[in-house]
Scaffold this active site. Structure first.
Site, PDB file in Angstrom:
ATOM      1  N   PHE B 137       0.857  -1.189   0.000  1.00 24.68           N
ATOM      2  CA  PHE B 137       0.000   0.000   0.000  1.00 24.68           C
ATOM      3  C   PHE B 137       0.892   1.239   0.000  1.00 24.68           C
ATOM      4  CE2 PHE B 137      -3.413  -2.488   2.600  1.00 24.68           C
ATOM      5  CZ  PHE B 137      -3.814  -3.147   1.458  1.00 24.68           C
ATOM      6  N   CYS B 139       3.660   2.020  -2.804  1.00 24.66           N
ATOM      7  CA  CYS B 139       4.358   2.587  -3.960  1.00 24.66           C
ATOM      8  C   CYS B 139       3.716   3.892  -4.395  1.00 24.66           C
ATOM      9  CB  CYS B 139       4.379   1.593  -5.113  1.00 24.66           C
ATOM     10  SG  CYS B 139       5.744   0.443  -4.927  1.00 24.66           S
ATOM     11  N   CYS B 347      40.422  20.703  19.192  1.00 25.78           N
ATOM     12  CA  CYS B 347      39.999  21.753  18.246  1.00 25.78           C
ATOM     13  C   CYS B 347      41.067  21.984  17.181  1.00 25.78           C
ATOM     14  CB  CYS B 347      39.745  23.048  19.018  1.00 25.78           C
ATOM     15  SG  CYS B 347      39.301  24.440  17.955  1.00 25.78           S
ATOM     16  N   CYS B 350      39.075  25.564  12.935  1.00 28.03           N
ATOM     17  CA  CYS B 350      38.475  25.879  11.638  1.00 28.03           C
ATOM     18  C   CYS B 350      37.498  27.040  11.749  1.00 28.03           C
ATOM     19  CB  CYS B 350      37.777  24.659  11.041  1.00 28.03           C
ATOM     20  SG  CYS B 350      36.306  24.136  11.940  1.00 28.03           S
ATOM     21  N   CYS B 353      32.252  26.504  14.118  1.00 26.46           N
ATOM     22  CA  CYS B 353      31.326  26.694  15.241  1.00 26.46           C
ATOM     23  C   CYS B 353      31.072  28.185  15.440  1.00 26.46           C
ATOM     24  CB  CYS B 353      31.886  26.062  16.512  1.00 26.46           C
ATOM     25  SG  CYS B 353      33.500  26.693  17.009  1.00 26.46           S
ATOM     26  N   CYS B 357      27.500  29.972  15.054  1.00 26.81           N
ATOM     27  CA  CYS B 357      26.899  30.576  16.242  1.00 26.81           C
ATOM     28  C   CYS B 357      26.753  32.083  16.069  1.00 26.81           C
ATOM     29  CB  CYS B 357      27.743  30.257  17.475  1.00 26.81           C
ATOM     30  SG  CYS B 357      26.886  30.623  19.020  1.00 26.81           S
ATOM     31  N   CYS B 386      26.775  23.978  17.133  1.00 27.22           N
ATOM     32  CA  CYS B 386      28.239  23.933  17.051  1.00 27.22           C
ATOM     33  C   CYS B 386      28.722  22.491  17.002  1.00 27.22           C
ATOM     34  CB  CYS B 386      28.883  24.685  18.212  1.00 27.22           C
ATOM     35  SG  CYS B 386      28.344  24.152  19.846  1.00 27.22           S
ATOM     36  N   CYS B 390      30.757  21.014  13.719  1.00 31.48           N
ATOM     37  CA  CYS B 390      32.183  20.775  13.993  1.00 31.48           C
ATOM     38  C   CYS B 390      32.655  19.545  13.217  1.00 31.48           C
ATOM     39  CB  CYS B 390      32.391  20.559  15.490  1.00 31.48           C
ATOM     40  SG  CYS B 390      34.111  20.172  15.905  1.00 31.48           S
TER      41      CYS B 390
END
Lengths: 444, 434
Positions: B137, B139, B347, B350, B353, B357, B386, B390
């Site tokens: 029931f 498709c 950390c 980069c 985060c 934020c 964050c 990350c």
């Protein structure tokens, strides 16, 4: 008998054509599209990205990589060229391992950076292959600027000035434009006549004339250029090479590395280029590595780089050093040359061991002789033929701000000017920034 | 090694990994290969009514979306039910079941929505010896235009009616496969139960268009310049499927109704998640279509290892174990306070985060000299963005504040459990007895 790596003395054709072709092919072959997408996907699109900070031309690296990742390498190329019109060559020759890729957060985290250089090449190749020039000239200003030197600094300066609508004439002493891009880069970093193709592509902006074989001080003078133009930019590089200052320096087999590299780049057939069986290269920078590696690739049996300080002090990057050793070059450190031996032709170079005494290099008195049919000097280049009116500092043209020399209306950039590393990318940045300053001055 | 045997509706299989009714189970050749590879069960590709079989398009049937390195994340298909004659399928099923008596074999069925059609096909399916049936029931493409598949699954009354017919004319387990293309998945599940279904299976595929060809201005996959929506499956649909499964598992009207979990199950972990969410077993399709039947070996070894590590000796010890922890938002503890914490050693600077934020959330991360990123507890609402952006796993974690500590953002002490129904800001709050 057909020459081989074992053949005594200096000989051409030590390796067959297939071998030479393989040895001098692209050091970093270009990415296929899928490889580029995978490589681009590794970029984290960092905030205020360290790679951008590390790039002397401040290319927006995260943005261009994202443009590759989303299937628009042409847009990526434009992002690159906006900051660095020689982004194609820089993608090939930049020591990325000490610039953008060194500070890539993934290098810091995993020891495997995003391959920024190769991605840059992917993007720039794509646009240049389409023979598209992404910029157009502004309306003519009627101002004329003379540039001395058609190397990276001069070309970058010329392009930016032409874009702003100024007319530019470049004088270059050599037969071909390109400067070190044409004459000073190891062959395996710039294959397939790329340097000339790049110059041709750059000139598509219009408004730039190049006069080759035009030497400052012989065919033109600074005074003459100043009189005929609204501004002058000097980017003639460092034409002189340092000598060892030893007896026998002029012996057959004793050469400067810069000429060797230039001869190699200009050779139509590498099999005709002679190289020693035992080669010694003196120096610790990129020029030393380029000369040593290429000697080995031409078929020299033994190649030794001899550097006077410890390996950690070598100006050549660790990547370059590893490239050399991987190709079979021996790096000997803490040795300084004291004599060249031979009877009319070079047979050996004698070195004295050195040590660091409170930061000062001192000979230990102990010596070693290294057999050599050929010895290349790669111990630095010097400014030659700088017009007398210019103030010189530290052996280079003194500049302030964006390349302003002591003479009003004359700017300088690239290796001939004080400040910055002697790198293609630095020269591009200096040429570009001087152009902006010239433009501001002319339009004030 | 843990015992992976499952008993689903009395149907035993050596492991809970069944292949869903789909292209991989269209014929004897594939199904034998699947069983040889180790699959615990197979739901045979949907059978249609006797007579000339359906026909498929002869252009592309699938479209996909990809992640990095072309990892297939979502697959879309416009293939119909089996396009081979009913007799051929039934003969093959009979042979396969005879040769693999320890494996589960289920017949998926889709015939017109009238009693005669179901009454006609069910005895013939029963003759194959298969262990049960699954009513397709679900498709969403092609067959639904003909009043079958999702067209039935979207009308609870039809579900109940057809299920009742099946229970009347067939004496083995009846599984009702549900379509997710509906606003409230509990309604069709309730209808199935009301009709006497032994179990439900979900989800079938989701209406989808994966791409638009910007030159042709046509959806992909493109058939002669036109496209039609297909059914979406693969890893991308797993969260939707898990939520729908959880709704049925915790709904009082359907709680306890056996569920066969389907939807983007790619690894042993996905399977375990569906099972703790109430599924007695799982059905897989896209993972097999992407990697081949061998993937089941990883699923088996992974689930066994996890069970061993957790001390489970049989699957029924963890099936449904997470269901009590699925609740309404209004019952979540508003006095549960966490703060993001960045592990400075992990950390890699980069700054993702920070960008997330600062630009899109609560300005609760400070970027300091030397690319040092630190959480500002006074601003952090513990949204978890964050953590999600990350690139380093476990670099940012949410640390729970102790009871009695003062949340520097609100100045309020962390108190005992209290939810929205008790909150003073809620006009409908239940007042504590004075």
């Amino acid at each position: 008998m057909t020459p081989s790596p074992r053949t005594d003395g200096i000989a051409a054709g030590r390796l067959d054509e297939a071998h030479l072709d393989r040895n001098f092919s692209d050091l970093h072959p270009p990415y296929e599209p899928h490889e580029a997408h995978v490589a681009a996907d590794r970029c984290y699109f960092c905030h205020d990205a360290p790679c951008m900070e590390a790039c002397p031309t401040s290319i927006d690296i995260p943005l261009f990589i994202r443009q590759i990742a989303t299937g628009t390498p042409e847009a990526a190329a434009k992002t690159i060229f906006e900051q660095n019109i020689l982004g194609g060559m820089c993608a090939r020759v930049c020591p990325t391992e000490t610039l953008c890729e060194e500070v890539c957060v993934r290098e810091v985290a995993e020891g495997k950076p995003v391959e920024i250089g190769r991605l840059q090449r992917y993007a720039t190749d794509r646009m240049m292959a389409r023979d598209v020039h992404p910029f157009t000239r502004a309306a003519p200003t009627g101002k004329r600027v003379a540039i001395v030197g058609a190397g990276p600094a001069g070309l970058a300066c010329a392009h930016r000035l032409a874009m702003k609508g100024h007319d530019v004439v470049i004088h270059d002493a050599r037969e071909k434009p390109g400067g070190l891009n044409e004459y000073g880069i190891a062959s395996y970093k710039s294959t397939g006549g790329f340097a000339q193709a790049e110059v041709d592509w750059l000139l598509e902006i219009g408004g730039i004339t190049i006069q080759t074989g035009s030497v400052l001080g012989r065919d033109v003078t600074l005074e003459g250029l100043k009189a005929d133009h609204d501004a002058v930019f000097l980017g003639m590089g460092l034409a002189g090479v340092n000598a060892l200052g030893l007896t026998g320096d002029d012996m057959a087999g004793s050469l400067d590395a810069v000429s060797f590299i230039a001869d190699l780049r200009q050779a139509d057939d590498l099999a005709t280029l002679p190289v020693g069986r035992d080669v010694v290269v003196i120096g610790g920078g990129m020029t030393a590595v380029d000369a040593a590696v290429q000697s080995k690739l031409l078929g020299a049996q033994t190649v030794t780089i001899a550097y006077r300080r410890g390996q950690d002090r070598m100006a050549a990057s660790v990547f370059e050093q590893e490239l050399a050793t991987a190709k079979g070059v021996h790096i000997l450190t803490n040795v300084q040359p004291v004599a060249l031996h031979g009877n009319g032709k070079l047979e050996a170079v004698e070195f004295e061991y050195t040590e660091d005494r409170d930061g000062r290099l001192a000979g230990t008195g102990e010596t070693v002789r290294i057999p050599a049919d050929q010895c290349f000097r790669a111990i630095g280049q010097t400014l030659e033929g700088a017009p007398e009116a210019l103030e010189i500092a530290g052996g280079k043209i003194a500049v302030t701000g964006a390349g302003r020399t002591s003479v009003a209306g004359v700017w300088a950039g690239g290796d001939c000017a004080l400040g910055g590393d002697d790198l293609t990318v630095t020269a591009v940045a200096e040429g570009r920034d001087a152009a902006e300053d010239i433009h501001a001055a002319l339009m004030a | 090694m843990a015992d992976l045997t499952t008993d689903f509706l009395g149907i035993k299989s050596p492991n809970p990994f069944w292949l869903a009714s789909a292209p991989p189970t269209d014929k004897e050749y594939n199904v034998r290969r699947a069983f040889d590879a180790g699959w615990g069960g197979v739901v045979w590709k949907t059978l249609g009514a006797e007579g000339p079989p359906v026909v498929n398009v002869n252009g592309p049937r699938y479209g996909a979306i990809w992640g990095a390195d072309r990892r297939l994340l979502g697959l879309n298909n416009i293939e119909l039910i089996t396009d081979r004659p009913l007799e051929v399928n039934l003969e093959e099923m009979t042979r396969v079941k005879k040769d693999y008596p320890d494996r589960a074999l289920i017949a998926s069925i889709m015939v017109p929505c009238d009693e005669a059609s179901w009454k006609a096909i069910l005895p013939r399916v029963a003759e194959t010896g298969c262990d049960g049936i699954e009513l397709n029931f679900g498709c969403p493409h092609g067959m639904s235009e003909r009043g079958m598949g999702a067209a039935v699954g979207q009308v609870p009354e039809y579900i109940q009616m057809v299920t009742e017919w099946c229970k009347m004319y067939y004496d083995r387990p009846v599984i009702v496969k549900l379509t997710p293309n509906i606003t409230d998945i509990r309604k069709p599940a309730e209808a199935a139960r009301a009709g006497g279904a032994d179990a439900v299976s979900l989800i079938n595929t989701i209406n989808s268009i994966t791409h638009v060809d910007l030159d042709l201005m046509a959806p992909e996959p493109t058939i002669d310049g036109k496209g039609s929506h297909g059914g979406y499956c693969g890893p991308a649909v797993k969260p939707i499927a898990l939520s729908m499964v959880s709704e049925i598992a915790r709904n009082p009207a359907t709680h306890g109704l056996p569920i066969s979990g389907i939807g983007g199950i790619t690894t042993w972990r996905d399977a375990a998640e569906f099972m703790v969410m109430g599924c007695g077993n799982v059905q897989v399709c896209t993972a097999a279509m992407t990697y081949g039947f061998k993937v089941v070996q990883e699923m088996i070894s992974g689930l066994s290892q996890w069970m061993d590590e957790k001390g489970y000796t049989s699957t029924d010890q963890f099936i449904g174990k997470a269901v009590p922890n699925v609740t309404d938002w209004q019952y979540l503890n508003l006095n549960y306070v966490t703060k993001a914490k960045i592990d400075q050693d992990a950390c890699i600077s980069c700054g993702r985060c920070y960008a997330a934020c600062e630009d899109t959330s609560h300005q609760a991360i400070a970027m300091k000299e030397g690319r040092v990123f630190e959480v500002i507890d006074e601003e952090c609402v513990a949204c978890n963005l964050c953590v999600n952006v990350c690139p380093v796993e476990d670099c940012i974690t949410m640390v729970e504040m102790d009871k009695g500590a003062v949340d520097p953002r609100t100045g309020v002490e962390v108190g005992d459990y209290a939810n929205w129904t008790q909150h003073p800001n809620n006009p409908m709050a239940v007042k504590a007895a004075e």
